[in-house]
Design an enzyme around this catalytic site. Structure first.
Site, mmCIF file in Angstrom:
data_model
loop_
_atom_site.group_PDB
_atom_site.id
_atom_site.type_symbol
_atom_site.label_atom_id
_atom_site.label_comp_id
_atom_site.label_asym_id
_atom_site.label_seq_id
_atom_site.Cartn_x
_atom_site.Cartn_y
_atom_site.Cartn_z
ATOM 1 C CG ASP A 1 -15.790 -9.087 35.655
ATOM 2 O OD1 ASP A 1 -16.088 -8.323 34.910
ATOM 3 O OD2 ASP A 1 -15.559 -8.822 37.204
ATOM 4 C CG HIS B 1 -23.718 -6.286 32.214
ATOM 5 N ND1 HIS B 1 -24.201 -5.405 32.585
ATOM 6 C CD2 HIS B 1 -22.971 -7.233 33.114
ATOM 7 C CE1 HIS B 1 -23.992 -5.583 34.181
ATOM 8 N NE2 HIS B 1 -23.506 -6.601 34.122
ATOM 9 C CB SER C 1 -21.207 -20.838 32.892
ATOM 10 O OG SER C 1 -21.548 -21.897 31.797
#
Length: 282
Positions: free
Chosen positions: A91, A148, A247
């Site tokens: 995200d 992911h 980050s």
């Protein structure tokens, strides 16, 4: 609004290592008087959707960091399209994307950096990414913080590169040259039927550590390089790492060419699993 000059000065004057050490201790504390108010405040201030979390009980998390890196329910982030579709690994905000021109990538308008500088090495593996595609996703503190795999591939090695902890906000990226090459980072190298891929997890201000699938939490220290023996197969959408605070993730893809989807626009908000582009079949 802070000027570019003041922002640059402020980033150099901040005691970044000290701040990260303090954040690490606070976010790992199991003391209820600290972690419960901190967790409740954060969830309320940032509007965290606990309905999508496996564990919706804020007070039951052992530490703030356990809450921050919380697992989501199956189906909370659907994996779009098919095996040749490159998905968002996290995200966040899609800040830059495009073709790797020679060995150059765009950090922000007017600022570029090199593949070798980012990856901490030279040679055939780096050369295989030249002319390929890349994209950068910035994770704000309120985002879901697990990372992911954009494609099904095999993890072959992991490289840890020590460095600074400058903020990686879009404002900072516009004023600090080679920002992603200066910060602490972990590079996960993959091979797959669609060519080579590298996923770079870039540390930042207050990011107290980076964790990866096979290495767990990587302690700050000297450079490290770990061949994965045996190599580790990961499915598209499978977790490969996480940030312990916010980050940036940079994905680098070799051949084949990539056709970007309509949602791939600078500044677009994306969610893990959403399609960003489709690889052209040979």
């Amino acid at each position: 609004m802070m000027s570019a000059a003041w922002l640059l000065l402020w980033q150099h004057l901040l005691p970044k290592d000290l701040l990260s050490a303090l954040v690490y201790r606070a976010t790992r504390s199991r003391r209820a008087w600290l972690k419960q108010p901190l967790t409740r405040w954060f969830a309320r201030a940032y509007g965290v959707d606990l309905a999508e979390a496996v564990n919706a009980d804020l007070d039951s998390y052992a530490t703030f960091n356990d809450f921050f890196t919380r697992e989501l329910k199956v189906g909370a982030r659907p994996i779009e399209a098919g095996p040749t579709t490159v998905i968002a690994p996290a995200d966040g905000v899609l800040t830059e994307f495009g073709t790797i021109e020679g060995d150059q990538l765009l950090q922000a308008k007017g600022i570029s950096y090199s593949l070798a500088d980012l990856l901490g090495e030279t040679g055939a593996a780096v050369d295989a990414l030249r002319g390929g595609n890349y994209f950068t996703i910035y994770l704000a503190p309120f985002n879901y913080h697990r990372v992911h795999s954009p494609l099904s591939a095999t993890l072959t090695r992991t490289r840890y590169i020590p460095g600074d902890r400058f903020s990686v906000s879009r404002a900072t990226a516009a004023v600090i040259g080679r920002l992603f090459c200066r910060n602490e980072r972990a590079v996960c190298w993959f091979d797959g039927e669609h060519g080579p891929m590298a996923v770079v997890l870039v540390g930042a201000l207050n990011v107290s550590s980076i964790s990866t699938l096979t290495r767990g939490e990587i302690a700050s220290g000297p450079p490290q390089h770990w061949p994965e023996a045996p190599p580790h197969a990961v499915a598209r959408g499978a977790e490969i790492g996480r940030f312990n605070m916010g980050s940036t993730v940079i994905v680098l893809l070799g051949a084949p060419p990539l056709d970007w989807h309509a949602r791939a626009k600078p500044g677009a908000t994306v969610r893990m699993g959403e399609a960003l582009g489709t690889l052209r079949r040979a």
